[in-house]
Design a protein around this motif. Sequence first.
Motif, PDB file in Angstrom:
ATOM      1  N   LEU A 309      26.290 -23.242 -15.725  1.00 20.32           N
ATOM      2  CA  LEU A 309      25.769 -22.379 -16.110  1.00 20.32           C
ATOM      3  C   LEU A 309      26.019 -21.061 -17.053  1.00 20.32           C
ATOM      4  N   GLU A 310      27.077 -20.447 -15.764  1.00 24.59           N
ATOM      5  CA  GLU A 310      27.554 -19.085 -16.132  1.00 24.59           C
ATOM      6  C   GLU A 310      28.482 -19.087 -17.596  1.00 24.59           C
ATOM      7  N   ALA A 311      29.189 -20.563 -17.832  1.00 21.89           N
ATOM      8  CA  ALA A 311      29.689 -19.923 -19.152  1.00 21.89           C
ATOM      9  C   ALA A 311      29.284 -19.981 -20.317  1.00 21.89           C
ATOM     10  N   LYS A 312      27.515 -20.722 -20.061  1.00 22.52           N
ATOM     11  CA  LYS A 312      26.797 -21.046 -21.755  1.00 22.52           C
ATOM     12  C   LYS A 312      26.212 -19.953 -20.785  1.00 22.52           C
ATOM     13  N   LEU A 316      22.513 -14.179 -18.461  1.00 24.69           N
ATOM     14  CA  LEU A 316      21.641 -14.640 -17.693  1.00 24.69           C
ATOM     15  C   LEU A 316      21.913 -15.149 -16.129  1.00 24.69           C
ATOM     16  N   VAL A 317      23.360 -15.252 -15.860  1.00 24.12           N
ATOM     17  CA  VAL A 317      23.286 -15.490 -14.812  1.00 24.12           C
ATOM     18  C   VAL A 317      23.650 -14.050 -13.546  1.00 24.12           C
ATOM     19  N   GLY A 318      24.580 -12.937 -14.842  1.00 27.32           N
ATOM     20  CA  GLY A 318      24.811 -11.698 -14.857  1.00 27.32           C
ATOM     21  C   GLY A 318      23.078 -11.266 -13.666  1.00 27.32           C
ATOM     22  N   ASP A 319      21.802 -11.356 -15.108  1.00 24.76           N
ATOM     23  CA  ASP A 319      20.831 -10.878 -14.783  1.00 24.76           C
ATOM     24  C   ASP A 319      20.251 -11.332 -13.319  1.00 24.76           C
ATOM     25  N   ALA A 325      20.815  -9.673  -5.556  1.00 28.55           N
ATOM     26  CA  ALA A 325      21.824  -7.950  -4.863  1.00 28.55           C
ATOM     27  C   ALA A 325      20.583  -7.537  -4.722  1.00 28.55           C
ATOM     28  N   THR A 326      19.791  -6.622  -5.472  1.00 26.06           N
ATOM     29  CA  THR A 326      18.351  -5.975  -5.322  1.00 26.06           C
ATOM     30  C   THR A 326      17.907  -6.252  -4.629  1.00 26.06           C
TER      31      THR A 326
END
Length: 430
Positions: A309-312, A316-319, A325-326
């Motif tokens: 999912l992160e590769a594609k 989005l994954v970063g958000d 974390a917040t």
Amino acid sequence: MSLFNILAALYGQPWLLTEAMLNTMIDIAHRKNDYEAVAAKIGQQLANTRQVKMRDGVAIVPVVGPIFRHADLFTDISGATAIERLATDLTTAVESRDVERILLNIDSPGGQANGIDEMADMIYEARDIKPITAYVGGTGASAAYWLASAANEIIAHKTAMLGSIGVVLAIRDTREKDKKEGVVVHEIVSSSSPKKRPDPATDEGRGLLLDKVDTLASIFIESVARNRGVSSETVRNDFGKGDLLIGQAAVDAGLADRLDSFENVIQNLTTKTSSQRGITMSGKNTNAQAQDTPTVETQEAPITTVEALEAKYPALVGDVRTAAATAERERILAIDKLSRPGCEATIEKCKADPAISEADAALELLHADNEKRSKIKTDLNADAKEAAKATATAITSDASDDDSALVSAMVSGANSRNNRRQSIPGKMTE
């Protein structure tokens, strides 16, 4: 609808329409017909003429006749297309599970500028959800071409006419006629609004009106350029400059992608739809007919890991991670605020478990307080019982001591009396 209202709708507003059709509509408006009788006749047929037809997963949406924003009696009389109805038809086709492809069947000279840009944007956005093909069998002019350009592909018949990119504003000047008939019209315009009634017979008035028409035309051109994936200059210079291009000439200029007949287009679309149904989740095509159709795309393997999912979708994954974390930081801070002396262990336990929310932590503290109160009550009751027992023992002991002293005193007193009696003369002892 009165003749006055119909003419008001025709004059004084911009049109994306061929001159011939505009004149035809004006002629229709002037005909002396029984509009109520026509409305009843048209109303019976409307449901049948406005339905989307389905052919093996392909929804055929008609865009026929002059185009208006709203449906009314005049649109029905002139065999027109209403944007509000077209938008409903398109939305239904996009949302339907039975529809896999959409075909706009276009044969229209154009229509009102009002609402066309919104409708074109709707088609442009919908084509990312389901493939949309525009077929022009007769005329795809002006507003109709604007809508066609928003599709994934434009296919035209070899005799079809496409283009007429531009805007027209019809101004009806009846001043000479009114003068002959003795009609005098006085218009009083507020002094702060000198441009409210521009006179097309003057250079200044014509210039003001031309600015509006040119602005709309620029929007038209930019939208077509975006839809067709070309520059605005290409549309201005190569797409006919307002002219209609026929068949192959339209394809050569870039207004259409290829030529074909309506039935062939339907057959090709239904073949693609059937071929896609034969594709399995493994990406292998089980439909023999689909092997001869190179345009069919295989389905992608499903995403089953976070890494994939992160590769594609890295952004989005970063958000998502940032948001998580917040949220965790806010959860811990909220639980910390509940802390008070004596509950440190419970607070640390709640903070360590991500599944425990602020509300859950508050309940944990409440339960801990209740347990403490219960233990204190139990201890106090036990202490009270012990104290009562000790007190009773002490009282019994004291009572025994007092009784012994009393008995001793009584015995001592009796002995004293006897001794005294024996010492008195003449008294006999008992």
